[in-house]
Enzyme design. Structure first.
Site, PDB file in Angstrom:
ATOM      1  N   CYS A  13       0.716  -1.243  -0.211  1.00 49.08           N
ATOM      2  CA  CYS A  13       0.163   0.018  -0.066  1.00 49.08           C
ATOM      3  C   CYS A  13       1.165   1.523   0.282  1.00 49.08           C
ATOM      4  CB  CYS A  13      -1.034   0.156   1.024  1.00 49.08           C
ATOM      5  SG  CYS A  13       0.130   0.197   3.644  1.00 49.08           S
ATOM      6  N   GLU A  62       0.627  -0.449  16.547  1.00 52.81           N
ATOM      7  CA  GLU A  62      -0.866   0.234  15.939  1.00 52.81           C
ATOM      8  C   GLU A  62      -1.346   1.252  17.752  1.00 52.81           C
ATOM      9  OE1 GLU A  62      -4.470   1.854  13.463  1.00 52.81           O
ATOM     10  OE2 GLU A  62      -2.603   0.598  12.182  1.00 52.81           O
TER      11      GLU A  62
END
Length: 339
Positions: free
Chosen positions: A27, A141
């Site tokens: 990505c 995260e």
């Protein structure tokens, strides 16, 4: 290797063939993060220290290590004054503070989509809301996002977690999500939050990143066409693991394949159609190696299943921008295949 392209999935693959999903692989955030480390090595020379894995893929970490990157678990392990890259998963304000105390030369490779979640967490906490962060407790995260407002953020992973929350049903709450989750599973948790809380707000738009959504959607299209689905990605890659789960939820036999050495030939009975995709942090070279091995095993016909086109690009930090090539990294590992 014979390859066919299908725009709408109407083309079929002969028994024993391969259906290759698009989009797959890197990505924009991953490409940017890898490019940052490569460019930092080019500009500043080795060693460049990287806090945690720059992205969750063992091949990428190994290759960058060979080039002079030094991966550490904590900013405290970085020599004072040295260059330190923060990974794509983001870090908490406490980590930024520690880096400043050590006078580290920080280059932040946090994915812009993760940075958006951090900003939303700060805003909701300032509004006096309890922030319910849908995600996995031990994921980097989530650790970084929770650190933005540790007294206001509660991590929830399942609908059962929602039921167990020690909050009044009319308490002011907000929800955010880890960017790499399963779309369907996350939707069920968010629906449970809305059923329980009467004073709830959410993010502006979906927090689950476009790449995770596109790759999961591509697997949903792939699974009915395949007898077995192979997802290339490392075991600690959340979005890759979710892709396997999506395929299994649809009844497909599905496996995570970190690299070709992890391919179990017992999965590949003669005549089985094999679906292949890869997580957002998996380089295309690993997919190509898998395809080459499958060809050796007699699975030589490849049909490409077209999905949502992707043209998202995130710019490099200004200090690393290449005057000749502009702001897009043009380095070997960060380069994406031409679909």
């Amino acid at each position: 290797m014979e390859s066919h392209r299908s725009q709408d999935g109407s083309a079929t693959t002969a028994p024993g063939g391969v259906v290759l999903a698009e989009p797959r692989g890197f990505c924009a955030g991953v490409r940017r993060a890898i490019g940052i480390v490569e460019r930092a090595l080019e500009v500043h020379g080795a060693p460049v220290y990287v806090r945690k894995e720059i992205v969750h893929n063992h091949y990428i970490v190994s290759e960058l290590t060979k080039r002079g990157a030094r991966f550490v678990d904590s900013e405290e392990e970085v020599p004072e004054g040295a260059i330190c890259v923060f990974s794509a998963h983001g870090v908490s304000p406490a980590v930024h503070d520690a880096a400043r105390r050590r006078e580290l030369d920080v280059i932040d490779a946090t994915c812009p989509l993760v940075a958006k979640v951090h900003q939303e967490a700060v805003r909701f906490a300032r509004d006096g809301r309890t922030v319910l962060l849908v995600g996995h407790e031990d994921h980097e995260e989530v650790e970084g996002t929770r650190g933005e407002a540790p007294d206001a953020i509660v991590v929830v992973e399942t609908e059962e977690d929602v039921a167990r929350l020690d909050l009044a049903d009319d308490a002011p709450v907000a929800y955010l999500t880890q960017t790499t989750l399963s779309i369907d599973e996350t939707a069920r948790v968010v629906e449970a939050l809305h059923r329980r809380f009467t004073n709830i707000v959410g993010p502006n738009g979906d927090d689950i990143c476009y790449a995770s959504q596109n790759r999961q959607n591509a697997v949903k299209e792939l699974a009915p066409l395949s007898d077995v689905v192979l997802v290339v990605g490392s075991a600690n890659s959340s979005n890759s693991v979710r892709m396997v789960e999506v395929a299994r939820d649809l009844g497909a036999e599905a496996y995570l394949v970190p690299d070709v050495d992890h391919l179990d030939e017992s999965w590949l009975s003669p005549g089985k159609t094999i679906g292949i995709s890869s997580g957002a942090s998996a380089p295309e070279i690993l997919v190509r190696q898998l395809l080459d091995r499958l060809k050796e095993l007699g699975h030589s016909e490849v049909t490409v299943r077209q999905g949502e086109p992707e043209d998202v690009v995130f710019s490099m930090p200004g200090r690393l921008a290449d005057a000749e090539y502009g702001r897009i990294p043009r380095t070997e590992l960060a380069e994406e295949r031409q679909a």
